[in-house]
Design a protein around this motif. Structure first.
Motif, mmCIF file in Angstrom:
data_model
loop_
_atom_site.group_PDB
_atom_site.id
_atom_site.type_symbol
_atom_site.label_atom_id
_atom_site.label_comp_id
_atom_site.label_asym_id
_atom_site.label_seq_id
_atom_site.Cartn_x
_atom_site.Cartn_y
_atom_site.Cartn_z
ATOM 1 N N LEU A 183 0.693 -1.246 -0.268
ATOM 2 C CA LEU A 183 -0.046 -0.084 0.113
ATOM 3 C C LEU A 183 0.951 1.337 -0.116
ATOM 4 N N LEU A 195 -6.927 0.279 -1.516
ATOM 5 C CA LEU A 195 -6.205 0.709 -2.726
ATOM 6 C C LEU A 195 -7.162 2.020 -3.094
ATOM 7 N N ALA A 251 2.083 1.717 -3.507
ATOM 8 C CA ALA A 251 1.008 2.101 -4.194
ATOM 9 C C ALA A 251 0.803 3.684 -4.245
ATOM 10 N N VAL A 275 -3.821 -0.120 -10.164
ATOM 11 C CA VAL A 275 -4.226 -0.842 -8.535
ATOM 12 C C VAL A 275 -4.898 -1.804 -8.665
ATOM 13 N N CYS A 333 -5.839 4.869 -1.384
ATOM 14 C CA CYS A 333 -4.350 5.415 -1.960
ATOM 15 C C CYS A 333 -4.840 6.285 -3.330
#
Length: 480
Positions: A213, A314, A216, A295, A317
């Motif tokens: 994470l 995600l 990302a 992602v 993010c």
């Protein structure tokens, strides 16, 4: 030169090792000596740059390879792609300790060439060579190039053209499309591939509570910052496919790009882009879409009972993209216009200026230079709607009143380029180069090395303005 061999440690399904196919009759085009020195090229390597940049000589410490990847092109799944005319010939440690890829473009057919011949033509090589140099000098994260060579070997496109080869450098050639290929064709490789990406390019993420994470989020934020910088300098990439964005947020793969001249946010600089998907104004939203695709390719890393929570993480993010982009764009635009970013009306005032540039079709770069030089009357004289300009100027001067204008003006000089790489400048250089005259390539290379500094001894009048409105724009195709 300190050569390392990172990428070949990955699973062999991710690449094909092969030597480049040298250019016949190779001859010197242009050499970026400053970059070669940054890459710690020896005197012997520099003396043999033509042989290296034409595929005649490689480095014994690294076996050249072509990467395989996939991607979405113009929003549609394109299946397997890959390095169809390029090979990675080395990975080196720069003087600053950063790892840099050396990638030879136009190096002949690979297993991923599809219907292509694996070659590059001189015009496209010059365009990429000067674009990477220009963006780098502007402070925009970008690939660059050590040099390029021309050739007596002709290449067939719409017509027969001189062949060429270029040695590109980039901090990373791992694309968003690599992850798409792995998930589609070799899903068992995903975890190991991601682990290597983090170790090589985002080692600080290794100590995070959830390294994937953190990785990302870093990729998303760097991409947002890169695109903000594109917008600020008026750069339009032209082909933002998922296989043309990498994981370090540095500009890669120059096709039909362009630098904004007359300010038209809907400008399409790629004549193959019939819907305007990759127009200048669409770049932030396309960047977000590409990252959304990316992602989704990380989801298989989660355990079966954790997939839903991982998806939400995600999404969280990805939610950083828009505020990161807006923050850097807003701060950068305030710097360009010479207003304090903390003032509540600065951004609105800057947008009012852009609206004037758009409605009056004024030159993007030179209008900021005129504002920086306080040539307000000259700007006004170029406007049909002088009332709108007067209203802008009143607000502009009110905001600047009582501020540290010396500091604001100094920053304007640091961020507003006097010179950008205009398409007609490129075209002149290309036409001369096709006659074996690389003097204009060299002049532009020198001029663009210091884009924020006036260089009266090098510049020409055509460097400072767009083509007259009665002359058609130079359109660029994907053909290369």
């Amino acid at each position: 030169m300190h050569i390392i061999s990172q990428y070949p440690t990955l699973d062999a399904r991710l690449y094909h090792q092969q030597q480049p196919s040298p250019l016949m009759g190779a001859k010197a085009g242009h050499f970026n000596q400053a970059l070669a020195e940054q890459l710690q090229w020896s005197a012997a390597d520099q003396a043999q740059w033509v042989e290296i940049c034409s595929g005649q000589q490689t480095f014994p410490e690294f076996t050249p390879l072509a990467m395989v990847y996939a991607g979405h092109q113009f929003g549609q799944w394109a299946g397997q792609l890959g390095d169809g005319r390029g090979v990675l010939i080395a990975q080196v440690i720069q003087t600053d300790g950063q790892t840099t890829d050396l990638h030879l473009k136009g190096a002949g057919k690979t297993p991923y060439s599809r219907m292509g011949d694996g070659r590059a033509v001189l015009r496209s090589v010059i365009r990429e060579y000067l674009a990477g140099h220009a963006l780098t000098a502007l402070g925009v994260p970008s690939s660059n190039a050590v040099g390029f060579t021309s050739s007596t070997q002709a290449v067939q496109r719409e017509q027969r053209e001189p062949g060429a080869m270029m040695l590109r450098s980039s901090d990373c050639h791992i694309r968003l499309g690599h992850f798409e290929w792995i998930n589609q064709y070799a899903p068992d490789l995903l975890k190991d591939f991601v682990d290597h990406c983090i170790t090589w390019h985002y080692p600080a993420c290794l100590t995070a509570e959830q390294p994937v994470l953190a990785f990302a989020q870093q990729v998303i934020q760097r991409t947002a910052i890169m695109i903000a910088k594109w917008q600020l300098c008026g750069f339009a990439h032209g082909v933002m496919n998922t296989d043309n964005l990498n994981i370090t947020g540095s500009t890669l793969d120059f096709g039909p790009y362009g630098f904004m001249e007359r300010f038209r946010p809907s400008w399409i600089n790629n004549h193959s882009d019939h819907t305007g998907r990759y127009s200048y104004k669409q770049q932030p939203s396309i960047g977000h879409w590409n990252l959304w695709v990316w992602v989704n390719n990380l989801i298989p890393l989660a355990a079966a009972d954790e997939k839903e929570s991982f998806k939400k993480d995600l999404v969280a993010c990805l939610a950083h993209f828009e505020p990161t982009f807006l923050e850097h764009y807003r701060l950068g635009l305030c710097e360009k216009i010479g207003l304090p970013d903390f003032h509540k009306d600065s951004f609105d005032c800057a947008m009012a200026f852009l609206n004037i540039l758009q409605s009056e079709q004024l030159d993007y770069s030179q209008s900021f230079i005129l504002l920086q030089q306080q040539h307000y009357q000259k700007l006004k004289d170029d406007c049909l709607n002088t009332r709108a300009f007067d209203e802008f100027l009143i607000q502009y001067q009110q905001i600047r009143s009582g501020q540290d204008t010396a500091t604001l003006d100094a920053k304007m000089q640091q961020v507003n380029p006097v010179y950008i790489l205009r398409n007609h400048m490129l075209q002149t250089a290309i036409e001369l180069a096709e006659q074996d005259d690389f003097s204009e390539v060299d002049r532009l290379f020198q001029l663009l090395s210091q884009p924020y500094t006036r260089q009266a001894d090098l510049e020409r009048a055509a460097d400072l303005a767009p083509l007259p409105s009665d002359q058609p724009e130079i359109m660029v195709s994907c053909s290369s």
